[in-house]
Design an enzyme around this catalytic site. Sequence first.
Site, PDB file in Angstrom:
ATOM      1  N   GLN B 126      56.699  36.658  44.224  1.00  0.00           N
ATOM      2  CA  GLN B 126      55.463  36.522  45.003  1.00  0.00           C
ATOM      3  C   GLN B 126      54.884  35.100  44.668  1.00  0.00           C
ATOM      4  O   GLN B 126      54.563  34.633  43.650  1.00  0.00           O
ATOM      5  CB  GLN B 126      54.291  37.383  44.718  1.00  0.00           C
ATOM      6  CG  GLN B 126      53.143  37.238  45.521  1.00  0.00           C
ATOM      7  CD  GLN B 126      52.082  38.393  45.316  1.00  0.00           C
ATOM      8  OE1 GLN B 126      52.036  38.799  44.194  1.00  0.00           O
ATOM      9  NE2 GLN B 126      51.174  38.606  46.134  1.00  0.00           N
ATOM     10  N   GLY B 127      55.001  33.973  45.678  1.00  0.00           N
ATOM     11  CA  GLY B 127      54.360  32.624  45.451  1.00  0.00           C
ATOM     12  C   GLY B 127      53.120  32.608  46.166  1.00  0.00           C
ATOM     13  O   GLY B 127      53.137  31.836  47.167  1.00  0.00           O
ATOM     14  N   SER B 129      49.593  32.397  44.172  1.00  0.00           N
ATOM     15  CA  SER B 129      48.612  31.620  43.120  1.00  0.00           C
ATOM     16  C   SER B 129      49.173  29.970  42.800  1.00  0.00           C
ATOM     17  O   SER B 129      50.483  30.091  42.773  1.00  0.00           O
ATOM     18  CB  SER B 129      48.461  32.395  41.874  1.00  0.00           C
ATOM     19  OG  SER B 129      47.646  33.396  41.982  1.00  0.00           O
ATOM     20  N   GLU B 244      49.232  45.282  48.645  1.00  0.00           N
ATOM     21  CA  GLU B 244      49.386  45.301  47.285  1.00  0.00           C
ATOM     22  C   GLU B 244      48.156  45.991  46.484  1.00  0.00           C
ATOM     23  O   GLU B 244      48.154  46.300  45.380  1.00  0.00           O
ATOM     24  CB  GLU B 244      49.203  43.550  46.858  1.00  0.00           C
ATOM     25  CG  GLU B 244      49.203  43.164  45.372  1.00  0.00           C
ATOM     26  CD  GLU B 244      49.171  41.576  45.127  1.00  0.00           C
ATOM     27  OE1 GLU B 244      48.863  40.971  46.178  1.00  0.00           O
ATOM     28  OE2 GLU B 244      49.221  41.345  43.863  1.00  0.00           O
ATOM     29  N   SER B 383      40.674  38.929  42.101  1.00  0.00           N
ATOM     30  CA  SER B 383      39.855  39.376  40.777  1.00  0.00           C
ATOM     31  C   SER B 383      38.800  40.589  41.362  1.00  0.00           C
ATOM     32  O   SER B 383      38.581  40.408  42.638  1.00  0.00           O
ATOM     33  CB  SER B 383      39.215  38.272  40.286  1.00  0.00           C
ATOM     34  OG  SER B 383      38.114  37.870  41.145  1.00  0.00           O
ATOM     35  N   GLU B 385      35.901  40.495  41.175  1.00  0.00           N
ATOM     36  CA  GLU B 385      34.602  39.974  41.509  1.00  0.00           C
ATOM     37  C   GLU B 385      34.939  39.590  43.011  1.00  0.00           C
ATOM     38  O   GLU B 385      34.083  39.654  43.801  1.00  0.00           O
ATOM     39  CB  GLU B 385      34.344  38.636  40.676  1.00  0.00           C
ATOM     40  CG  GLU B 385      33.739  39.287  39.260  1.00  0.00           C
ATOM     41  CD  GLU B 385      34.717  39.620  38.391  1.00  0.00           C
ATOM     42  OE1 GLU B 385      35.923  39.489  38.459  1.00  0.00           O
ATOM     43  OE2 GLU B 385      34.283  40.615  37.653  1.00  0.00           O
TER      44      GLU B 385
END
Lengths: 367, 398
Positions: B126-127, B129, B244, B383, B385
């Site tokens: 997976q590209g 981040s 995901e 995240s 958050e």
Amino acid sequence: MDFNHSDDRRMLADMLGRYLQERYAIDTRHAISNSQAGWSSEHWSALADLGVIGALFDEDVGGFGGTGFDIAVVFEQLGKALAVEPFLGTMMAGRVLARSGGQHALMEKVMAGGSVLAFAHEEAESHYDLAEIAMQATAEGATLTGTKSVVYQVEAASHIVVSARVAGSPGQETGIGLFLVEAGAPGLAIRGYPMIDGGRGGELTLSNTPATLLAEDGFSLVEDAVAAGVVALSWEAVGIMDRMKADTLDYLRTRKQFGVPIGKFQALQHRMATVALEIEQARSAAINASVSLDDPRIKRERAISAAKYTIGRVGTLVVEEAIQLHGGIGMTWELPLSHYAKRLTMIGHQFGDEDHHLARFTALSMA
Amino acid sequence: MNLDFTKAEEDFRAEVRDFLKEKLPKRISEKVRTGQRLTKADYEEWHAILNERGWLATHWPKQYGGTGWSVAQAYIFDLETALAHAPRIVPFGLSMLGPVLIKYGSEEQKSYWLPRILDGSDWWCQGYSEPGAGSDLASLKTRAVRDGDHYVVNGQKTWTTLGQHADMVFCLVRTASDGKKQEGISFLLIDMKTPGVEVRPIILLDGEHEVNEVFFTNVRVPVENLVGEENKGWTYAKYLLTYERMNIAGVGKAMAAFDHLRQIARTQRKNGKPLAQDPLFAARMARVEIDLENMKTTNLRVLAASEGGPASLELGAMLKIRGTEIQQEITSLTRRALGPYAQPFVSEALDEGYNGDPVGPDYAAPVAVDYLNNRKLSIFGGSNEIQREIITKALLEL
């Protein structure tokens, strides 16, 4: 697997919800709650006519429900409307009458709205322990002597289901008998009082009060009634939480500070998200408890304690966060939310708080 | 409302159990059970076994070689495989790219790439981040510039899980920089063997090589490897993220981990009694067990409501947050349960065929590593958050 309610139950919920919305708005609720009686016989009989009481009992005693999800749909709506009517005691006491056989005429009258029941089990020393019962039955079981604590809507009841020792000593599960006592029976005294969350409760004192024996070894009936009571309270709590969530979201959308709706602030967004997530976990716990009512004891009681623990923990979170997110206005009597907050807090004090049920869940896991 | 599984679903559960008993290699399930390292070959072997049975693509419709399972079947399968200590299905091709291609890919892309995911011809990574785009994914900078019938890609991706094994990477790249940052993103499929692609390992705090940096220097990618439309990649990216996040919730994995914790807590002793009877530890265990019981039902509710498709953004986010919190709490309790024996770290003990003596209890070796490694759960996939913002924004509609 199906997470939708049956058509019958959905219709019942819709009908009850509509009735309460139209005829039991918050001002009406406050007036009833603050009245001398602390409940409304007029609404009680109207709701009986709609079948709301019959839905709480199974066909054996002339009802048309009585399963976990029948109790669920009724109490969820009662929670949304913050109703103070004596459904909980009637359902729990009626369940004992139904399970112990007999009393058909009384149950018929109850379902027609002509009679209210109360369930008097816990005592000053109990602190949620269902076996900690000292109320004494005479050897022949004809009269009772002792005091029951904080009995919900006890003044409204024509008949009260009372637990008492026929043998053994407080703390023992065996030797707890169940009895039916009539309001106004000799030696019966009630010290009634308003509750902080609305409606009324009372201390029930019996001295040599005549009683009808329902079951000699009644602990399993007590557990069953309390299990159904916890299902009811769990759904009442879910109804309240949904309402408090909706009100708080409205407030975050409309209240402006620093020129923007306060819902734009990350610190508040994160707190609100946690509240929303926990409410979904509480709803799942209530579903699990409803399903469990017909399960074997250990499985059922684990789900019941899991639910009450969850409702207690999440209830406190929702109360504290909803008030904090509202700020000062959340502290006011005028805002309906504050009354929902009080009821949700006090649900934690009925039939065991989160600590009690966490410890109980652990003990059941080792059983 | 009815939470029971049907007779047919219970039959299916029996079928899955029989299959696992017969086909899941003991060698592999023992490695999973004891927390040993899985190799690329282990994963490929298990994928091939599932594929032979037609049970590899549990999220795909039948016409593309998927199982076409109901929500209940997929749930049962997830649970049973986790409880039997099967390796996870590596999600990048099967649970992430697959659904995106099925929904947004061209017919040519579907007929070429999907079978290759199934038969293991391509290991995907997976590209998403980048060093400057973590939680703020849409600010990614890797550029793709059209040059004839190719895109020329320059930039850097990071945290690329198991990229060292990968043949292919699905990449979010910037194809426009005017307008909103979300509107200039495209979804490209890039062959890792193309000149200019370089993979460098990142060693995590547990000493393991699980993630990587991937550098792109003038990498030429054929235009037919663009999925959907140019500059519409953000839509596809978000669709993938929902899958995901549901995958990360990991209810089956958490159940298996809790069983393991319970066994350890019954074996470990404190004050002359099993640790499971220590009031404080028992309460900690009960809290997470109840949360997990609730989570099982929340997960089923979300699955039933979404009828096999992706969950709504806020529900997917709720599953991600609480699912990962539960898994982290279980690994944390497991670490505490070991007492002093969480400290020794004999790395070789995590490799297959290690025949040295264990230090302390035989289940101790991977516990601290597992705890440390699982700190990632509340960080990746957006995240926790970021998930909280997704929830509140969806509820507030501000």
